[in-house]
Design an enzyme around this catalytic site. Sequence first.
Site, PDB file in Angstrom:
ATOM      1  N   GLY A 155       0.905  -1.112   0.020  1.00 20.80           N
ATOM      2  CA  GLY A 155      -0.011  -0.024   0.203  1.00 20.80           C
ATOM      3  C   GLY A 155       0.832   1.303   0.164  1.00 20.80           C
ATOM      4  N   ARG A 156       0.531   2.315   0.737  1.00 15.84           N
ATOM      5  CA  ARG A 156       1.023   3.485   0.603  1.00 15.84           C
ATOM      6  C   ARG A 156       2.549   3.304   1.261  1.00 15.84           C
ATOM      7  NH1 ARG A 156      -4.340   5.287   1.868  1.00 15.84           N
ATOM      8  NH2 ARG A 156      -4.053   4.017   3.626  1.00 15.84           N
ATOM      9  N   ILE A 157       2.595   2.772   2.517  1.00 14.03           N
ATOM     10  CA  ILE A 157       3.841   2.721   3.168  1.00 14.03           C
ATOM     11  C   ILE A 157       4.716   1.678   2.384  1.00 14.03           C
ATOM     12  CG2 ILE A 157       4.900   2.162   5.207  1.00 14.03           C
ATOM     13  CD1 ILE A 157       2.261   3.249   6.816  1.00 14.03           C
ATOM     14  N   THR A 235       6.283  -3.430  11.300  1.00 14.86           N
ATOM     15  CA  THR A 235       6.017  -2.130  11.554  1.00 14.86           C
ATOM     16  C   THR A 235       4.382  -1.949  11.545  1.00 14.86           C
ATOM     17  OG1 THR A 235       6.548  -1.166   9.606  1.00 14.86           O
ATOM     18  CG2 THR A 235       8.113  -1.105  11.574  1.00 14.86           C
ATOM     19  N   ARG A 237       1.286  -4.316  12.592  1.00 16.44           N
ATOM     20  CA  ARG A 237       0.452  -4.542  13.689  1.00 16.44           C
ATOM     21  C   ARG A 237       0.906  -5.912  14.380  1.00 16.44           C
ATOM     22  NH1 ARG A 237      -0.670  -0.320  13.729  1.00 16.44           N
ATOM     23  NH2 ARG A 237      -2.749   0.960  13.903  1.00 16.44           N
ATOM     24  N   GLU A 266       0.526  -4.404  23.695  1.00 20.12           N
ATOM     25  CA  GLU A 266       1.158  -2.941  23.935  1.00 20.12           C
ATOM     26  C   GLU A 266       0.809  -2.350  25.313  1.00 20.12           C
ATOM     27  OE1 GLU A 266       1.138  -0.854  20.184  1.00 20.12           O
ATOM     28  OE2 GLU A 266       1.946  -2.539  19.220  1.00 20.12           O
ATOM     29  N   HIS A 285       6.367   1.090  19.134  1.00 20.36           N
ATOM     30  CA  HIS A 285       5.474   1.547  18.227  1.00 20.36           C
ATOM     31  C   HIS A 285       5.583   2.998  17.812  1.00 20.36           C
ATOM     32  CE1 HIS A 285       1.071   0.727  16.878  1.00 20.36           C
ATOM     33  NE2 HIS A 285       1.514   1.560  16.014  1.00 20.36           N
TER      34      HIS A 285
HETATM   35  P1  NAP Z   1      -2.708   0.850   2.926  1.00 23.57           P
HETATM   36  O1  NAP Z   1      -2.344   2.246   2.178  1.00 23.57           O
HETATM   37  O2  NAP Z   1      -3.834   0.781   3.044  1.00 23.57           O
HETATM   38  O3  NAP Z   1      -1.860  -0.557   2.570  1.00 23.57           O
HETATM   39  C1  NAP Z   1      -2.356  -1.722   2.968  1.00 23.57           C
HETATM   40  C2  NAP Z   1      -1.993  -2.714   1.906  1.00 23.57           C
HETATM   41  O4  NAP Z   1      -2.151  -4.112   2.581  1.00 23.57           O
HETATM   42  C3  NAP Z   1      -2.840  -2.604   0.887  1.00 23.57           C
HETATM   43  O5  NAP Z   1      -2.267  -2.384  -0.633  1.00 23.57           O
HETATM   44  C4  NAP Z   1      -3.673  -3.650   0.887  1.00 23.57           C
HETATM   45  O6  NAP Z   1      -4.256  -4.033  -0.407  1.00 23.57           O
HETATM   46  C5  NAP Z   1      -2.746  -4.864   1.421  1.00 23.57           C
HETATM   47  N1  NAP Z   1      -3.649  -5.768   2.093  1.00 23.57           N
HETATM   48  C6  NAP Z   1      -4.623  -5.520   2.826  1.00 23.57           C
HETATM   49  N2  NAP Z   1      -5.150  -6.824   3.337  1.00 23.57           N
HETATM   50  C7  NAP Z   1      -4.047  -7.728   2.792  1.00 23.57           C
HETATM   51  C8  NAP Z   1      -4.117  -9.327   2.976  1.00 23.57           C
HETATM   52  N3  NAP Z   1      -4.685  -9.955   3.591  1.00 23.57           N
HETATM   53  N4  NAP Z   1      -2.858  -9.834   2.225  1.00 23.57           N
HETATM   54  C9  NAP Z   1      -1.943  -8.912   1.530  1.00 23.57           C
HETATM   55  N5  NAP Z   1      -2.290  -7.681   1.287  1.00 23.57           N
HETATM   56  C10 NAP Z   1      -3.221  -6.995   2.041  1.00 23.57           C
HETATM   57  O7  NAP Z   1      -1.993   1.085   4.556  1.00 23.57           O
HETATM   58  P2  NAP Z   1      -0.953   2.035   4.968  1.00 23.57           P
HETATM   59  O8  NAP Z   1      -0.964   3.605   4.960  1.00 23.57           O
HETATM   60  O9  NAP Z   1       0.270   1.571   3.728  1.00 23.57           O
HETATM   61  O10 NAP Z   1      -0.683   1.306   6.195  1.00 23.57           O
HETATM   62  C11 NAP Z   1      -0.453  -0.080   6.404  1.00 23.57           C
HETATM   63  C12 NAP Z   1      -0.445  -0.473   8.004  1.00 23.57           C
HETATM   64  O11 NAP Z   1       0.617   0.036   8.433  1.00 23.57           O
HETATM   65  C13 NAP Z   1      -1.544   0.261   8.805  1.00 23.57           C
HETATM   66  O12 NAP Z   1      -2.780  -0.652   8.472  1.00 23.57           O
HETATM   67  C14 NAP Z   1      -1.029   0.071  10.044  1.00 23.57           C
HETATM   68  O13 NAP Z   1      -1.366  -1.165  10.700  1.00 23.57           O
HETATM   69  C15 NAP Z   1       0.504   0.051   9.837  1.00 23.57           C
HETATM   70  N6  NAP Z   1       1.165   1.471  10.439  1.00 23.57           N
HETATM   71  C16 NAP Z   1       1.848   1.115  11.420  1.00 23.57           C
HETATM   72  C17 NAP Z   1       2.464   2.507  12.118  1.00 23.57           C
HETATM   73  C18 NAP Z   1       3.233   2.311  13.141  1.00 23.57           C
HETATM   74  O14 NAP Z   1       3.714   3.450  13.915  1.00 23.57           O
HETATM   75  N7  NAP Z   1       4.150   1.380  13.165  1.00 23.57           N
HETATM   76  C19 NAP Z   1       2.397   3.700  11.244  1.00 23.57           C
HETATM   77  C20 NAP Z   1       1.649   3.492  10.111  1.00 23.57           C
HETATM   78  C21 NAP Z   1       0.963   2.532   9.731  1.00 23.57           C
HETATM   79  P3  NAP Z   1      -5.456  -3.769  -1.223  1.00 23.57           P
HETATM   80  O15 NAP Z   1      -4.805  -2.673  -2.214  1.00 23.57           O
HETATM   81  O16 NAP Z   1      -6.113  -4.818  -1.804  1.00 23.57           O
HETATM   82  O17 NAP Z   1      -6.474  -2.864  -0.322  1.00 23.57           O
HETATM   83  C1  GLV Z   2       0.057   3.549  13.882  1.00 25.49           C
HETATM   84  O1  GLV Z   2       0.461   2.496  14.083  1.00 25.49           O
HETATM   85  C2  GLV Z   2      -1.008   3.947  12.693  1.00 25.49           C
HETATM   86  O2  GLV Z   2      -1.785   3.018  12.352  1.00 25.49           O
HETATM   87  O3  GLV Z   2      -1.121   5.105  12.422  1.00 25.49           O
END
Ligand code: NAP
Ligand code: GLV
Length: 320
Positions: A155-157, A235, A237, A266, A285
């Site tokens: 996805g975005r990250i 990073t 969940r 956590e 986190h």
């Molecule tokens: P995003 O843009 O929604 O990207 C998520 C990606 O995962 C999408 O491409 C999605 O596919 C794919 N996906 C969803 N379910 C899946 C599965 N079962 N198997 C394979 N791929 C799957 O989200 P993001 O902004 O990149 O953020 C991702 C995650 O990072 C967040 O949900 C959060 O839990 C975590 N995060 C953690 C921190 C931290 O502080 N550690 C900070 C920010 C985010 P589709 O294109 O099909 O929807």
């Molecule tokens: C952090 O974990 C977030 O999902 O923004």
Amino acid sequence: MKQTVYITRKLPNEIVEKLSQFQVRMWEEEGKPVPREILLKEVENVNGLICLLTDTIDEEVISRAKHLQIISNVAVGYNNIDVQAATKKGIIVTNTPGVLTETTADLTFTLLMAAARGIPAASDALRGGQWGAWSLMEFTGQDIFEATLGIIGLGRIGEALVKRAQGFNMNVLYYNRTRKYDKERELGITYAEQSELLQRSDYVCLMLPYSPEVHHLIGKEELSLMKRNAILINTARGGLVDEEALYHALKSGEIWGAGLDVFEQEPVPVDHHLLTLTNVVTLPHIGSASLKTRMKMAYLAVDNIIRVLNGDVPLTEVRL
Ligand code: NAP
Ligand code: GLV
């Protein structure tokens, strides 16, 4: 009469001031999430709720809300919220995507590098007086340049991570539930089914959202597919990884190491056995934790509240 907003954790004054058209109440105790009984009481009469990922906004909380129009999560991940229950009640759920992408990708790559080269363990050894004469094989880790990075969840990250990996001439594999042909062409990356990705990658980064369907996505079987020199980076969940299985894989040398910013529970208990291993880099986190980005997340959460309570569409609504 002014509409009311409840904020579940102390936010900077300049953020709260933006909500001056509303009557604002806030849980002010530093470093401690709002107790459940207080949240259940507060949510009863408010029009807007600003919450953090530490707040469980489940069906019970939602059912108590008599006037709630919006739940604004200050995080991109929203697995702490029962979006279905909210939507059924006509409550809008928003999150903070985009503004934290680059900062979280930075931290993910930092964790990868720290785990690859065993930075915390080497630093601890020096401070602990265990740095003897320079020796050839001491403190040796894994190379990053030209290694294979496997990203689960492009996805975005995930995409921002690819750009960092390219600076290190890494070969990038990805698995996503929907294949992204355009990204393959644009970024020069290769799609692989999850099991193939696990077998071929030197680094496996989890970048997908958590939901019960992907609970323990990485368990004993998946870890057994990984290379002995492989490093798992999470990073996303904590619930995506079976920590018990990971502990055994790390302890027995089935995989080389891990970098974890997130945990099933956590804050992670200080006596957690993963914290006893020197081949794991652990962080509390902090993926999105730069000053600028945390402020952007808070402003976005507040903007969503202001828009919805004034009858506008939110900027970043979560849609199932
Ligand atoms: P995003 O843009 O929604 O990207 C998520 C990606 O995962 C999408 O491409 C999605 O596919 C794919 N996906 C969803 N379910 C899946 C599965 N079962 N198997 C394979 N791929 C799957 O989200 P993001 O902004 O990149 O953020 C991702 C995650 O990072 C967040 O949900 C959060 O839990 C975590 N995060 C953690 C921190 C931290 O502080 N550690 C900070 C920010 C985010 P589709 O294109 O099909 O929807
Ligand atoms: C952090 O974990 C977030 O999902 O923004």
